[in-house]
Design a protein around this motif. Structure first.
Motif, mmCIF file in Angstrom:
data_model
loop_
_atom_site.group_PDB
_atom_site.id
_atom_site.type_symbol
_atom_site.label_atom_id
_atom_site.label_comp_id
_atom_site.label_asym_id
_atom_site.label_seq_id
_atom_site.Cartn_x
_atom_site.Cartn_y
_atom_site.Cartn_z
ATOM 1 N N MET A 140 0.829 -1.208 0.000
ATOM 2 C CA MET A 140 0.000 0.000 0.000
ATOM 3 C C MET A 140 0.865 1.260 0.000
ATOM 4 O O MET A 140 0.598 2.225 -0.746
ATOM 5 C CB MET A 140 -0.919 -0.003 1.220
ATOM 6 C CG MET A 140 -2.079 -0.969 1.144
ATOM 7 S SD MET A 140 -3.339 -0.482 -0.065
ATOM 8 C CE MET A 140 -4.031 0.969 0.728
ATOM 9 N N LEU A 181 -3.327 0.142 6.731
ATOM 10 C CA LEU A 181 -4.154 -1.003 7.092
ATOM 11 C C LEU A 181 -4.214 -1.154 8.610
ATOM 12 O O LEU A 181 -3.178 -1.329 9.272
ATOM 13 C CB LEU A 181 -3.597 -2.289 6.471
ATOM 14 C CG LEU A 181 -3.487 -2.299 4.942
ATOM 15 C CD1 LEU A 181 -2.857 -3.598 4.468
ATOM 16 C CD2 LEU A 181 -4.844 -2.092 4.301
ATOM 17 N N SER A 353 -7.688 0.102 -0.718
ATOM 18 C CA SER A 353 -7.057 -1.206 -0.500
ATOM 19 C C SER A 353 -7.779 -2.342 -1.213
ATOM 20 O O SER A 353 -7.365 -3.492 -1.088
ATOM 21 C CB SER A 353 -6.988 -1.513 1.001
ATOM 22 O OG SER A 353 -8.292 -1.716 1.528
#
Length: 879
Positions: A140, A181, A353
């Motif tokens: 990410m 995350l 995501s």
């Protein structure tokens, strides 16, 4: 690969059979890993009936579990299963199924036995999940930053920038707290070889964190002895770590206001949204509750705008912001991405995501782990081939029958999406057709190796144990500077009998997961210690504008249901009374039925065709469209309550759902058997009235007296004031009070018969009626009491001083100015009037004022507290 043997039939033994004996005869199907014995079940073992070795070799965990239940009989286990199902129903645990024609809510399905994971296996799973979390976080950071992995060819652009879940508005954005995350879910399969294999991962809005809590509470209560003796790891410390991490990383730190963003009560997992919000102490919000001003996020409450510093989102990314993402979304917040880019709000997980959830990505993660972490993945995924690479496609096509065919971009409207299928379940012709589709649209297809899922024991409806396939979902959550921690346990999804797909939509169920430890059990709870007076003052519960509006309408529909119930019962009683009702009474009942939509306007009046009128009234009682009678209002009550589920006790919600279900079920049975009995309809109405008394009692005595409750109470009093004033005004116009039957009917409608006869015996004097039903401040059904209480509630809601009234309160007529003598004046108006002009002109005028004020107050409450009309015309850019 050999075809998997079907699950063996459950061991049907007498109800007196001991559970220990049943457990020793439990067998998984051939080719599956047997969770009870810790080995793959061979065909000989699966088909043997007296294999002593197979009976004895349980794992230590399962042996310990069954030893605590050695003397439990099959009948006792059946009773436990019934108790569990009742507990799930009573707690209101639901899983919504969009395609279910029987209604939006179904009871959650929970199996009696937990899935056991021994300490060694859990350490392996935990290490592998944490390693994967570090890898996904790095991906990410790179994808929304320098994009070196794309430049190096380690990630195909089609799976990242070509994925609809990649959000270009987030490129270059560093999220608040620096972490993308905060929560991720990993679906694991226990293969026949005894190894755990990753099947898929979820990062957008993974579900299950709330359901697994309820599963744990229910199953640990069923098997307390086993739960204590087996050293099952507790869950609370992980939830505590998540909350501490979200607060620490949010812009306001420890003082952050965190909320849980839900799509609303029609989402399939709304129950767990409400449950999690309550358990974690979060404000449950929908997109319409929030607005962005000056790149900051605010919550619309009764007290005005309140800053929000962190969102635990349960809304998919594409719906988060209609200004920059899907313009047709009503679930998100206009300008939310702007607030995220400014660093003024933490969103878990950071938007963008979704591309990580593509099954095609799994095939590239081993090489990425070697490049990024300099490590081999300790928790491998099932071999996966993305057909967008020709060599991978050719390899996959050669073994298509032994694999699963999955969409590369599941759920995407811009790509070809489909339900996953197993090659082994396809005919040769169907398999050739799939191969042709893959060759024509290779990028849209991903092939994943198939492995038979392990099987665990479940309690079947008949005496005995049944082996069913199971998949484990584990969760990793943010743990501040330490990175992440894995929730010790998880959510086991159990396939239905004879199936391999573990999906709730396909009839599957769930099971608790007991992750065992060899060390000490962590006793952490979420109960906050050392609360100071200052911190307690800050913990005042916020009432969002949406929750306030739903509470307001919960009150109105509660009162409306009671009113229509009482009116319907009164009407049917009058039509079947010992003495025939007067024409004026029938006229009044007919008008009231039309005004309150118990019947539609075209139905003949009770004077014209009493039998037709009665049938129309009964037919409408459970109607959910057309005539908005008792059933319509009761269902609306339930829907309003569902939207504020987190504010209602389990008992309150249970009474509401049972009342609604019972009314519709009993009327459906009434019609199915072709009954034409008014007495049966009256009995149904009476029983529903009893249940409504319990509902109103819960609202009166079981809810905190905050502004939300005041709005509920205001809604009830507005509805009551309008209904009672209308009923009495209509009676005066019809002159139905002139007859004894009409007089008694009015007292019954006001629910004041006992009080009236106690005070005035058999009197039929109008002054007595006006005194009790209009003027009496001690009668909660009198118009004076309702108006006085409504004025006080409105003043309290507005924050007025105890001896002052708010401007909104003044819109309600002041009972202190009413004069009984003047209201009892039965002379006609002084000015010329039509022959139908009612007597008691001053009383009629007052009743008209009460009706009008109820409408005006309702409109002003909506404008002031719900719609925030002063804000709607301001654009995000101007804020």
């Amino acid at each position: 690969m050999k075809p998997v043997q079907p699950s063996p039939r459950p061991d049907h033994r007498p109800a007196t059979a001991r559970l220990g004996e049943l457990a020793r005869h439990f067998r998984a199907a051939g080719g599956h890993f047997d969770e009870v014995r810790g080995t793959m079940a061979g065909e000989a073992t699966a088909n043997a009936t007296n294999n002593i070795a197979a009976q004895a070799d349980m794992t230590r965990a399962w042996a310990g579990f069954f030893n605590t239940l050695e003397e439990e009989t099959a009948a006792g286990m059946a009773q436990r299963s019934t108790q569990l199902a009742r507990q799930v129903r009573d707690n209101g645990i639901t899983y919504n199924v969009y395609a279910d024609d029987n209604g939006p809510q179904r009871p959650w399905s929970l199996d009696l036995f937990p899935l056991m994971v021994d300490a060694a296996s859990w350490r392996h799973i935990e290490a592998g999940v944490l390693q994967r979390m570090r890898l996904l976080e790095h991906i990410m950071q790179d994808v929304y930053g320098p994009q070196q992995l794309l430049a190096a060819g380690l990630l195909p652009p089609a799976l990242v920038q070509g994925h609809p879940g990649y959000l270009r508005p987030m490129h270059g954005v560093k999220p608040a707290g620096g972490r993308y995350l905060h929560i991720a879910a990993f679906d694991l399969a226990h293969g026949p070889d005894g190894h755990w294999w990753l099947v898929g991962q979820r990062t957008q809005a993974p579900s299950g964190l709330g359901y697994l809590l309820e599963n744990r509470l229910a199953i640990s209560a069923q098997f307390t002895r086993a739960f204590d003796s087996l050293k099952v790891q507790r869950l609370a410390s992980t939830y505590r770590a998540l909350m501490d991490s979200l607060q620490a990383m949010s812009p306001q730190g420890a003082n952050a206001h965190l909320a849980l963003l839900t799509p609303g009560p029609y989402n399939e997992t709304y129950f767990e949204h409400a449950y999690l919000a309550r358990y974690l102490g979060l404000t449950l919000v929908e997109g319409s509750d929030l607005l962005v001003r000056d790149a900051c996020l605010y919550l619309k409450t009764l007290d005005g705008l309140v800053p929000v510093h962190g969102l635990l989102k349960r809304v998919d990314d594409e719906y988060l912001d209609p200004l920059e993402l899907r313009a047709d979304s009503t679930l998100g917040v206009p300008g939310l991405l702007q607030a995220i880019r400014a660093g003024n709000v933490l969103v878990a997980n950071a938007p963008g995501s979704a591309f990580l959830e593509s099954p095609a990505l799994l095939g590239f993660l081993p090489a990425l782990a070697r490049q990024v972490l300099a490590e081999e993945l300790s928790l491998p995924a099932l071999p996966t081939w993305w057909c967008g690479e020709r060599s991978a496609m050719l390899d996959a096509l050669a073994q298509l029958r032994d694999c699963a065919i999955k969409p590369t971009y599941p759920g995407s409207p811009r790509h070809h999406s489909f339900e996953s299928v197993l090659g082994r379940e396809l005919s040769p012709q169907a398999l050739d057709e799939w191969a042709g589709r893959i060759v024509r649209q290779p990028q849209e297809h991903t092939i994943q190796a198939y492995t038979p899922l392990s099987q665990m024991p479940t309690w079947s409806g008949e005496p005995g144990l049944q082996a069913r396939s199971v998949m484990l979902r584990v969760f990793a959550v943010s743990d501040g500077a330490q990175g992440w921690r894995v929730l010790p346990g998880g959510l086991a999804r159990v396939a239905s009998a004879g199936q391999e797909i573990t999906a709730m939509q396909r009839g599957g169920s769930s099971a608790d997961v007991w992750a065992l430890t060899q060390g000490e059990v962590d006793p952490t709870t979420l109960i906050q210690p050392h609360l100071t007076p200052a911190s307690l003052l800050q913990r005042k519960r916020l009432v969002t504008s949406r929750a306030a509006e739903n509470l307001f309408w919960l009150g109105r529909y509660t009162e409306r249901t009671e009113n229509t119930l009482r009116l319907a019962r009164l009407t049917l009683d009058c039509l079947h009374g010992e003495a025939p009702p007067s024409g004026a009474l029938l006229g009044w009942l007919g008008q009231m039925a039309v005004v309150n939509t118990l019947v539609l306007p075209g139905v003949p009046s009770p004077q014209q065709a009493p039998r037709v009128f009665e049938r129309a009234l009964i037919d409408s009682l459970d109607s959910s469209h057309g005539a908005t009678s008792v059933g319509y209002n009761l269902r609306a009550l339930k829907l309003a309550a569902a939207s504020v589920r987190e504010r209602l006790s389990q008992e309150h919600w249970r009474i509401i759902t049972r009342a609604e279900e019972a009314l519709f079920a009993r009327f459906a049975d009434y019609r199915q058997h072709g009954e034409d009995s008014t007495l049966r309809a009256l009995q149904i109405l009476k029983d529903t009235s009893d249940q409504m008394a319990a509902i109103t009692g819960a609202q009166t005595d079981r809810m905190t007296r905050d502004d939300g409750w005041r709005l509920l109470s205001i809604g009830r009093h507005i509805e009551r004031l309008a209904f009672l004033a209308s009923a009495l005004k209509q009676a005066l116009a019809c002159q139905s009070l002139a007859s004894d039957s009409g007089f008694d009917a009015m007292i019954e409608l006001f629910d004041s018969a006992i009080t009236f006869h106690a005070q005035f015996q058999q009197s039929r004097d109008m002054p007595a009626l006006i005194d009790l039903l209009v003027m009496d401040r001690d009668n909660p059904r009198s118009i004076s009491w309702v108006a006085h209480t409504l004025r006080g509630r409105l003043a309290k809601l507005a924050g007025s001083a105890p001896d002052q009234l708010a401007p909104l309160s003044l819109k309600v007529p002041d009972p202190g100015a009413w004069d009984l003598t003047a209201l009892c004046d039965d002379s006609a108006p002084d000015q010329p009037a039509a022959p139908a002009s009612p007597r008691y002109a001053l009383l009629s005028s007052l009743l008209q004022q009460c009706q009008r004020s109820a409408c005006e107050v309702s409109e002003e409450i909506s404008t002031t507290y719900f719609t925030h009309a002063s804000l709607v015309n301001r654009s995000v850019g101007a804020l």
